[in-house]
Design a protein around this motif. Structure first.
Motif, PDB file in Angstrom:
ATOM      1  N   VAL A  45       0.850  -1.190   0.000  1.00  0.00           N
ATOM      2  CA  VAL A  45       0.000   0.000   0.000  1.00  0.00           C
ATOM      3  C   VAL A  45       0.882   1.236   0.000  1.00  0.00           C
ATOM      4  N   THR A  46       0.807   2.021  -1.063  1.00  0.00           N
ATOM      5  CA  THR A  46       1.613   3.230  -1.162  1.00  0.00           C
ATOM      6  C   THR A  46       1.335   4.165   0.012  1.00  0.00           C
ATOM      7  N   GLY A  47       2.396   4.593   0.668  1.00  0.00           N
ATOM      8  CA  GLY A  47       2.266   5.509   1.797  1.00  0.00           C
ATOM      9  C   GLY A  47       2.242   4.832   3.147  1.00  0.00           C
ATOM     10  N   SER A  48       2.122   3.510   3.161  1.00  0.00           N
ATOM     11  CA  SER A  48       2.011   2.809   4.440  1.00  0.00           C
ATOM     12  C   SER A  48       3.327   2.832   5.217  1.00  0.00           C
ATOM     13  N   GLY A  49       4.462   2.843   4.500  1.00  0.00           N
ATOM     14  CA  GLY A  49       5.748   2.888   5.179  1.00  0.00           C
ATOM     15  C   GLY A  49       5.930   4.194   5.939  1.00  0.00           C
ATOM     16  N   ARG A  50       5.660   5.298   5.271  1.00  0.00           N
ATOM     17  CA  ARG A  50       5.775   6.614   5.923  1.00  0.00           C
ATOM     18  C   ARG A  50       4.782   6.719   7.073  1.00  0.00           C
ATOM     19  N   SER A  51       3.578   6.223   6.858  1.00  0.00           N
ATOM     20  CA  SER A  51       2.549   6.274   7.897  1.00  0.00           C
ATOM     21  C   SER A  51       2.974   5.473   9.115  1.00  0.00           C
ATOM     22  N   GLY A  52       3.510   4.262   8.869  1.00  0.00           N
ATOM     23  CA  GLY A  52       3.957   3.427   9.978  1.00  0.00           C
ATOM     24  C   GLY A  52       5.069   4.093  10.773  1.00  0.00           C
ATOM     25  N   LEU A  53       5.972   4.789  10.077  1.00  0.00           N
ATOM     26  CA  LEU A  53       7.052   5.488  10.758  1.00  0.00           C
ATOM     27  C   LEU A  53       6.511   6.661  11.574  1.00  0.00           C
ATOM     28  N   ALA A  54       5.540   7.392  11.026  1.00  0.00           N
ATOM     29  CA  ALA A  54       4.972   8.539  11.744  1.00  0.00           C
ATOM     30  C   ALA A  54       4.297   8.097  13.041  1.00  0.00           C
ATOM     31  N   VAL A  55       3.538   7.006  12.970  1.00  0.00           N
ATOM     32  CA  VAL A  55       2.869   6.492  14.164  1.00  0.00           C
ATOM     33  C   VAL A  55       3.894   5.964  15.156  1.00  0.00           C
ATOM     34  N   SER A  56       4.908   5.261  14.653  1.00  0.00           N
ATOM     35  CA  SER A  56       5.963   4.742  15.523  1.00  0.00           C
ATOM     36  C   SER A  56       6.671   5.877  16.249  1.00  0.00           C
ATOM     37  N   LEU A 196      15.750  -3.310  25.922  1.00  0.00           N
ATOM     38  CA  LEU A 196      15.103  -2.199  25.223  1.00  0.00           C
ATOM     39  C   LEU A 196      13.922  -2.690  24.402  1.00  0.00           C
ATOM     40  N   LEU A 197      12.895  -1.847  24.280  1.00  0.00           N
ATOM     41  CA  LEU A 197      11.843  -2.076  23.293  1.00  0.00           C
ATOM     42  C   LEU A 197      12.430  -1.769  21.920  1.00  0.00           C
ATOM     43  N   ILE A 198      12.247  -2.672  20.954  1.00  0.00           N
ATOM     44  CA  ILE A 198      12.816  -2.474  19.619  1.00  0.00           C
ATOM     45  C   ILE A 198      11.705  -2.576  18.564  1.00  0.00           C
ATOM     46  N   ASP A 199      12.102  -2.609  17.299  1.00  0.00           N
ATOM     47  CA  ASP A 199      11.195  -2.747  16.158  1.00  0.00           C
ATOM     48  C   ASP A 199      10.375  -1.470  15.972  1.00  0.00           C
ATOM     49  N   GLU A 200       9.071  -1.590  15.734  1.00  0.00           N
ATOM     50  CA  GLU A 200       8.226  -0.432  15.459  1.00  0.00           C
ATOM     51  C   GLU A 200       6.995  -0.449  16.358  1.00  0.00           C
ATOM     52  N   LEU A 201       6.243   0.662  16.322  1.00  0.00           N
ATOM     53  CA  LEU A 201       5.006   0.782  17.092  1.00  0.00           C
ATOM     54  C   LEU A 201       3.944   1.393  16.190  1.00  0.00           C
ATOM     55  N   SER A 202       3.493   0.629  15.227  1.00  0.00           N
ATOM     56  CA  SER A 202       2.576   1.159  14.219  1.00  0.00           C
ATOM     57  C   SER A 202       1.358   0.264  14.084  1.00  0.00           C
ATOM     58  N   ALA A 203       0.488   0.618  13.150  1.00  0.00           N
ATOM     59  CA  ALA A 203      -0.689  -0.207  12.887  1.00  0.00           C
ATOM     60  C   ALA A 203      -0.300  -1.591  12.396  1.00  0.00           C
ATOM     61  N   GLY A 204       0.939  -1.745  11.943  1.00  0.00           N
ATOM     62  CA  GLY A 204       1.395  -3.041  11.466  1.00  0.00           C
ATOM     63  C   GLY A 204       1.557  -4.071  12.560  1.00  0.00           C
ATOM     64  N   ASN A 205       1.583  -3.629  13.821  1.00  0.00           N
ATOM     65  CA  ASN A 205       1.707  -4.616  14.899  1.00  0.00           C
ATOM     66  C   ASN A 205       0.678  -4.412  16.005  1.00  0.00           C
ATOM     67  N   MET A 206      -0.471  -3.856  15.647  1.00  0.00           N
ATOM     68  CA  MET A 206      -1.549  -3.727  16.632  1.00  0.00           C
ATOM     69  C   MET A 206      -2.911  -3.757  15.947  1.00  0.00           C
TER      70      MET A 206
END
Length: 229
Positions: A45-56, A196-206
């Motif tokens: 999905v175009t834009g999902s990478g940037r979105s995931g980073l913004a939420v993270s 440490l908490l690692i990885d990401e915190l986005s819609a991709g893992n919740m």
């Protein structure tokens, strides 16, 4: 920049003396349908990478304000990269799932006993990162016997999982959103050994719901960040 690991939704790259995560537009799912519980790429999905980073970035900054230890250093939304501390893993990777409502794989496994959306009160499960074996669940005793972590580390990651999930749950609740479950990953800081908490915190893992309906990944960014400066 040099790619040192290609993941399903992120690549790990090194350059300028630092480690970075590059957020792709690939998402986990099956047959073109997004599912944070799947361990394969199901759609792009175009834009999902940037979105995931913004939420993270939003959530990592909230955790930093609450003195939660994480690998987050900084981020560049336009480049879709996040600078992080160098870490080592528990085994080949250990994930924690904090569940507030019965959904996804929990319901598939325990559907004879659990009702859909049943309240689970922040129940924590642990899984090993292992695509071949479909990310098997594992208990405390086995983790210790196999030398993946020790008892003190186990208690630490469970405590942090509950604390982090509660902070994220409350942030979502402020915007009329409900957190059903979230997948977190931990590691040890390479230089100090600190957990440490690692990885990401986005819609991709919740899984996030609004008015009893699932919130799509890109929609989560709008609902969460439109009023955030």
């Amino acid at each position: 920049m040099k790619i040192i690991y290609c993941g399903k939704t992120k690549d790990v790259i090194e350059g300028d003396g630092a480690t970075h995560l590059y957020f792709k537009d690939d998402m986990t799912g099956k047959d073109g349908v997004f599912d944070p519980g799947e361990n394969q790429v199901g759609l792009t999905v175009t834009g999902s990478g940037r979105s995931g980073l913004a939420v993270s970035r939003f959530f990592f900054e909230k955790l930093e304000a609450n003195a939660i230890p994480t690998h987050y250093l900084s981020s560049d939304l336009e480049a879709r990269t996040m600078a992080v501390k160098s870490v080592t893993f528990f085994g080949h990777g250990l994930e924690m799932i904090c569940r507030y409502r019965a959904a996804g794989s929990f319901l598939k496994r325990y559907g004879a006993y659990a009702n859909e959306e049943q309240w689970l009160d922040g129940y924590v499960e642990l899984t090993l990162k292992d695509d071949v074996r479909q990310d098997p669940f594992i208990g405390k005793d086995a983790l210790i016997l196999l030398g993946i972590l020790n008892e003190a580390e186990y208690e630490t990651v469970v405590r942090l999982t509950k604390q982090i999930s509660s902070i994220i749950k409350e942030e979502l609740l402020k915007r009329g959103l409900e957190l059903y479950d979230i997948k977190l990953e931990f590691g040890r800081e390479r230089d100090t050994g600190a957990i440490l908490l690692i990885d990401e915190l986005s819609a991709g893992n919740m899984r996030v719901y609004k008015d009893n309906e699932p919130v799509a990944p890109l929609e989560l960014e709008k609902l969460l960040l439109d009023d955030h400066e």
